[in-house]
Write a protein that holds these residues in place. Structure first.
Motif, PDB file in Angstrom:
ATOM      1  N   ASP A 173       0.845  -1.191   0.000  1.00  0.00           N
ATOM      2  CA  ASP A 173       0.000   0.000   0.000  1.00  0.00           C
ATOM      3  C   ASP A 173       0.883   1.244   0.000  1.00  0.00           C
ATOM      4  O   ASP A 173       1.654   1.463   0.933  1.00  0.00           O
ATOM      5  CB  ASP A 173      -0.903  -0.003   1.239  1.00  0.00           C
ATOM      6  N   PRO A 174       0.807   2.088  -1.039  1.00  0.00           N
ATOM      7  CA  PRO A 174       1.684   3.264  -1.091  1.00  0.00           C
ATOM      8  C   PRO A 174       1.311   4.333  -0.063  1.00  0.00           C
ATOM      9  O   PRO A 174       2.122   5.193   0.247  1.00  0.00           O
ATOM     10  CB  PRO A 174       1.500   3.788  -2.523  1.00  0.00           C
ATOM     11  N   PHE A 175       0.092   4.274   0.477  1.00  0.00           N
ATOM     12  CA  PHE A 175      -0.366   5.286   1.433  1.00  0.00           C
ATOM     13  C   PHE A 175      -0.269   4.803   2.884  1.00  0.00           C
ATOM     14  O   PHE A 175      -0.861   5.406   3.762  1.00  0.00           O
ATOM     15  CB  PHE A 175      -1.812   5.670   1.135  1.00  0.00           C
ATOM     16  N   ARG A 176       0.442   3.732   3.137  1.00  0.00           N
ATOM     17  CA  ARG A 176       0.474   3.155   4.476  1.00  0.00           C
ATOM     18  C   ARG A 176       0.981   4.157   5.523  1.00  0.00           C
ATOM     19  O   ARG A 176       0.389   4.310   6.583  1.00  0.00           O
ATOM     20  CB  ARG A 176       1.322   1.892   4.476  1.00  0.00           C
ATOM     21  N   SER A 177       2.080   4.811   5.251  1.00  0.00           N
ATOM     22  CA  SER A 177       2.620   5.775   6.227  1.00  0.00           C
ATOM     23  C   SER A 177       1.668   6.954   6.419  1.00  0.00           C
ATOM     24  O   SER A 177       1.500   7.446   7.542  1.00  0.00           O
ATOM     25  CB  SER A 177       3.998   6.272   5.780  1.00  0.00           C
ATOM     26  N   LEU A 178       1.040   7.376   5.336  1.00  0.00           N
ATOM     27  CA  LEU A 178       0.086   8.474   5.439  1.00  0.00           C
ATOM     28  C   LEU A 178      -1.142   8.061   6.246  1.00  0.00           C
ATOM     29  O   LEU A 178      -1.688   8.855   7.001  1.00  0.00           O
ATOM     30  CB  LEU A 178      -0.320   8.955   4.047  1.00  0.00           C
ATOM     31  N   ARG A 179      -1.568   6.826   6.102  1.00  0.00           N
ATOM     32  CA  ARG A 179      -2.720   6.341   6.865  1.00  0.00           C
ATOM     33  C   ARG A 179      -2.437   6.349   8.364  1.00  0.00           C
ATOM     34  O   ARG A 179      -3.289   6.700   9.170  1.00  0.00           O
ATOM     35  CB  ARG A 179      -3.103   4.933   6.418  1.00  0.00           C
ATOM     36  N   VAL A 180      -1.222   5.984   8.743  1.00  0.00           N
ATOM     37  CA  VAL A 180      -0.840   6.013  10.154  1.00  0.00           C
ATOM     38  C   VAL A 180      -0.877   7.445  10.677  1.00  0.00           C
ATOM     39  O   VAL A 180      -1.398   7.713  11.770  1.00  0.00           O
ATOM     40  CB  VAL A 180       0.556   5.377  10.352  1.00  0.00           C
ATOM     41  N   VAL A 181      -0.346   8.375   9.899  1.00  0.00           N
ATOM     42  CA  VAL A 181      -0.342   9.784  10.297  1.00  0.00           C
ATOM     43  C   VAL A 181      -1.768  10.324  10.374  1.00  0.00           C
ATOM     44  O   VAL A 181      -2.119  11.051  11.315  1.00  0.00           O
ATOM     45  CB  VAL A 181       0.524  10.620   9.323  1.00  0.00           C
ATOM     46  N   LEU A 182      -2.609   9.971   9.411  1.00  0.00           N
ATOM     47  CA  LEU A 182      -3.995  10.426   9.437  1.00  0.00           C
ATOM     48  C   LEU A 182      -4.732   9.887  10.657  1.00  0.00           C
ATOM     49  O   LEU A 182      -5.536  10.607  11.269  1.00  0.00           O
ATOM     50  CB  LEU A 182      -4.714  10.005   8.154  1.00  0.00           C
ATOM     51  N   ARG A 183      -4.477   8.647  11.016  1.00  0.00           N
ATOM     52  CA  ARG A 183      -5.128   8.090  12.206  1.00  0.00           C
ATOM     53  C   ARG A 183      -4.631   8.770  13.471  1.00  0.00           C
ATOM     54  O   ARG A 183      -5.406   9.035  14.389  1.00  0.00           O
ATOM     55  CB  ARG A 183      -4.893   6.591  12.267  1.00  0.00           C
ATOM     56  N   LEU A 184      -3.337   9.061  13.533  1.00  0.00           N
ATOM     57  CA  LEU A 184      -2.779   9.756  14.691  1.00  0.00           C
ATOM     58  C   LEU A 184      -3.363  11.161  14.815  1.00  0.00           C
ATOM     59  O   LEU A 184      -3.793  11.571  15.897  1.00  0.00           O
ATOM     60  CB  LEU A 184      -1.253   9.814  14.567  1.00  0.00           C
ATOM     61  N   CYS A 185      -3.393  11.888  13.709  1.00  0.00           N
ATOM     62  CA  CYS A 185      -3.958  13.241  13.721  1.00  0.00           C
ATOM     63  C   CYS A 185      -5.461  13.207  13.995  1.00  0.00           C
ATOM     64  O   CYS A 185      -5.992  14.084  14.679  1.00  0.00           O
ATOM     65  CB  CYS A 185      -3.685  13.946  12.396  1.00  0.00           C
ATOM     66  N   GLY A 186      -6.139  12.197  13.473  1.00  0.00           N
ATOM     67  CA  GLY A 186      -7.567  12.057  13.724  1.00  0.00           C
ATOM     68  C   GLY A 186      -7.865  11.791  15.185  1.00  0.00           C
ATOM     69  O   GLY A 186      -8.781  12.388  15.769  1.00  0.00           O
ATOM     70  N   ALA A 187      -7.104  10.916  15.792  1.00  0.00           N
ATOM     71  CA  ALA A 187      -7.307  10.622  17.215  1.00  0.00           C
ATOM     72  C   ALA A 187      -6.996  11.845  18.080  1.00  0.00           C
ATOM     73  O   ALA A 187      -7.725  12.148  19.037  1.00  0.00           O
ATOM     74  CB  ALA A 187      -6.443   9.440  17.629  1.00  0.00           C
ATOM     75  N   ALA A 188      -5.934  12.570  17.730  1.00  0.00           N
ATOM     76  CA  ALA A 188      -5.589  13.779  18.484  1.00  0.00           C
ATOM     77  C   ALA A 188      -6.673  14.846  18.315  1.00  0.00           C
ATOM     78  O   ALA A 188      -7.065  15.506  19.287  1.00  0.00           O
ATOM     79  CB  ALA A 188      -4.241  14.324  18.024  1.00  0.00           C
ATOM     80  N   GLY A 189      -7.171  15.010  17.094  1.00  0.00           N
ATOM     81  CA  GLY A 189      -8.221  15.994  16.857  1.00  0.00           C
ATOM     82  C   GLY A 189      -9.512  15.660  17.586  1.00  0.00           C
ATOM     83  O   GLY A 189     -10.151  16.538  18.171  1.00  0.00           O
ATOM     84  N   LEU A 190      -9.895  14.398  17.561  1.00  0.00           N
ATOM     85  CA  LEU A 190     -11.099  13.988  18.277  1.00  0.00           C
ATOM     86  C   LEU A 190     -10.947  14.176  19.780  1.00  0.00           C
ATOM     87  O   LEU A 190     -11.865  14.654  20.455  1.00  0.00           O
ATOM     88  CB  LEU A 190     -11.432  12.527  17.977  1.00  0.00           C
ATOM     89  N   THR A 191      -9.791  13.822  20.315  1.00  0.00           N
ATOM     90  CA  THR A 191      -9.565  13.944  21.757  1.00  0.00           C
ATOM     91  C   THR A 191      -9.570  15.393  22.211  1.00  0.00           C
ATOM     92  O   THR A 191     -10.280  15.759  23.157  1.00  0.00           O
ATOM     93  CB  THR A 191      -8.224  13.274  22.134  1.00  0.00           C
ATOM     94  N   ILE A 192      -8.784  16.225  21.556  1.00  0.00           N
ATOM     95  CA  ILE A 192      -8.696  17.627  21.964  1.00  0.00           C
ATOM     96  C   ILE A 192     -10.006  18.362  21.669  1.00  0.00           C
ATOM     97  O   ILE A 192     -10.453  19.189  22.451  1.00  0.00           O
ATOM     98  CB  ILE A 192      -7.502  18.319  21.262  1.00  0.00           C
ATOM     99  N   GLY A 193     -10.633  18.048  20.541  1.00  0.00           N
ATOM    100  CA  GLY A 193     -11.915  18.670  20.224  1.00  0.00           C
ATOM    101  C   GLY A 193     -12.978  18.335  21.246  1.00  0.00           C
ATOM    102  O   GLY A 193     -13.724  19.216  21.707  1.00  0.00           O
ATOM    103  N   ALA A 194     -13.058  17.075  21.640  1.00  0.00           N
ATOM    104  CA  ALA A 194     -14.032  16.675  22.659  1.00  0.00           C
ATOM    105  C   ALA A 194     -13.699  17.302  24.012  1.00  0.00           C
ATOM    106  O   ALA A 194     -14.595  17.723  24.752  1.00  0.00           O
ATOM    107  CB  ALA A 194     -14.079  15.159  22.772  1.00  0.00           C
TER     108      ALA A 194
END
Length: 138
Positions: free
Chosen positions: A7-28
């Motif tokens: 998967d060429p986007f594997r590293s990007l997917r990890v970063v997106l999940r990390l940023c998504g989790a951080a955004g959800l946590t801080i936003g909540a």
């Protein structure tokens, strides 16, 4: 969807999940945390909290977007640009606030949280840049 090692986007997917989790946590946190303890924890002066609540709503929305984009088969150009800008602007704001000594009133846990968020936002702003020149399937 199961992703393979090719998967060429594997590293990007990890970063997106990390940023998504951080955004959800801080936003909540910004949206739902009671006002008196939020003021005490961040070391803020008494004042209106609607800007902080509005920022929480925006971070919650971006976090959900990043998590949804990380599950797509191919990450499109619009998602890459949104990820780079959506993470780059908060990182720049944190640097500017630090240089203007606006974070001096934060408690040490808040300062540590801002440092961790800055690193996550910086990674989220830089990671999509290598995919901007790649050809995309239509």
């Amino acid at each position: 969807m199961a992703y393979t090692l090719s998967d060429p986007f594997r590293s990007l997917r990890v970063v997106l999940r990390l940023c998504g989790a951080a955004g959800l946590t801080i936003g909540a946190l910004f949206l739902l945390w009671p006002a008196p303890s939020l003021i005490a924890w961040m070391g803020l002066g008494v004042g209106p909290l609607w800007p902080l609540r509005l920022a929480g709503a925006g971070l919650l929305t971006l976090g959900l977007f990043y998590l949804l984009v990380s599950t797509e088969r191919a990450v499109g150009l619009s998602a890459l640009v949104t990820c780079a800008i959506g993470n780059g602007l908060p990182a720049v704001l944190v640097v500017v606030a630090y240089l203007q000594r606006q974070m001096a009133g934060f408690s040490w846990p808040a300062q540590l949280a801002m440092l961790i968020l800055f690193v996550i936002w910086l990674i989220g702003a830089v990671a999509p840049l290598r995919f901007l020149r790649a050809p995309y399937p239509d």
